[in-house]
Design an enzyme around this catalytic site. Structure first.
Site, short mmCIF file in Angstrom:
data_model
loop_
_atom_site.label_atom_id
_atom_site.label_comp_id
_atom_site.label_asym_id
_atom_site.label_seq_id
_atom_site.Cartn_x
_atom_site.Cartn_y
_atom_site.Cartn_z
N CYS A 176 -0.51 -5.94 11.37
CA CYS A 176 -1.54 -6.73 11.83
C CYS A 176 -1.44 -6.58 13.32
O CYS A 176 -0.50 -6.38 14.08
CB CYS A 176 -1.36 -7.89 11.48
SG CYS A 176 0.16 -9.22 12.14
N HIS B 25 6.38 -11.99 9.53
CA HIS B 25 5.95 -10.93 8.82
C HIS B 25 7.16 -9.86 9.04
O HIS B 25 8.04 -9.99 9.81
CB HIS B 25 4.66 -10.10 9.68
CG HIS B 25 3.49 -10.81 9.41
ND1 HIS B 25 2.28 -10.43 10.13
CD2 HIS B 25 3.22 -12.07 8.71
CE1 HIS B 25 1.39 -11.10 9.43
NE2 HIS B 25 1.85 -12.19 8.67
N CYS C 233 1.35 -8.40 15.09
CA CYS C 233 2.82 -7.85 15.07
C CYS C 233 2.49 -6.55 15.91
O CYS C 233 3.59 -6.15 16.88
CB CYS C 233 2.97 -7.12 13.67
SG CYS C 233 3.48 -8.74 12.49
N GLU D 182 7.63 -6.85 10.30
CA GLU D 182 7.64 -6.13 11.44
C GLU D 182 8.26 -6.95 12.74
O GLU D 182 9.36 -6.40 13.13
CB GLU D 182 6.33 -5.60 11.92
CG GLU D 182 5.44 -4.58 10.97
CD GLU D 182 4.74 -5.43 10.16
OE1 GLU D 182 3.71 -4.87 9.56
OE2 GLU D 182 4.78 -6.83 9.53
#
Length: 154
Positions: A102, A73, A105, A75
């Site tokens: 999410c 992801h 993360c 992040e």
């Protein structure tokens, strides 16, 4: 407390996160993240994609189940990129464009000391993200991470 002037900067950094999202090869969703220090300095960036050296072929990118096994992801990519370069994100703000953070993360964000998250994503939220976003809010609230949502104009 958010100063009026900081909203202008939040919007500018979210534009950078949006630009970083365009580097993703994911055919279904492009997500970008930019970490900014307390003095306004860009500390790191990331976008959703495969780890360095992993072939991001069309076949892998278009097979949703397989893609999710490979993808990092945005992040976490921003966190990993900062780590790779020896940059601390303690006290930073993370700007995220495309989808909310999410819960996986969120844990990384807590661990590196990010204190604020500013998100720009479309509403309504896709159904498959609702429970993860709800957990993220619980995590952020419990540890005192400020978060702000700016609606994407779609």
């Amino acid at each position: 407390m958010i100063m009026l002037n900081s909203i202008k900067w939040d919007e500018r950094y979210l534009l950078l996160a949006e630009h970083a999202s365009s580097w993703s090869k994911d055919p279904s969703k492009q997500i970008g993240a930019v970490a900014v220090g307390y003095s306004g300095q860009i500390l790191s960036q990331g976008y959703n994609g495969f780890p360095r050296g992993i072939l991001d072929s069309e076949a892998r990118l278009n097979d949703r189940e397989l893609k999710y096994k490979y993808v990092v992801h945005a992040e976490m990519n921003a966190i990993y990129n900062a780590t790779l370069n020896g940059v601390s994100l303690n006290g930073a703000t993370l700007y995220v464009y495309g989808l909310p953070v999410c819960s996986e993360c969120a844990k990384g964000i807590v661990q590196v000391g990010i204190k604020r998250v500013c998100i720009k994503a479309p509403m309504p939220l896709p159904e498959r993200w609702v429970s993860s976003w709800d957990m993220t809010k619980k995590i952020f609230n419990e540890v005192g991470i400020d978060y702000m949502w700016l609606k994407d104009q779609e």
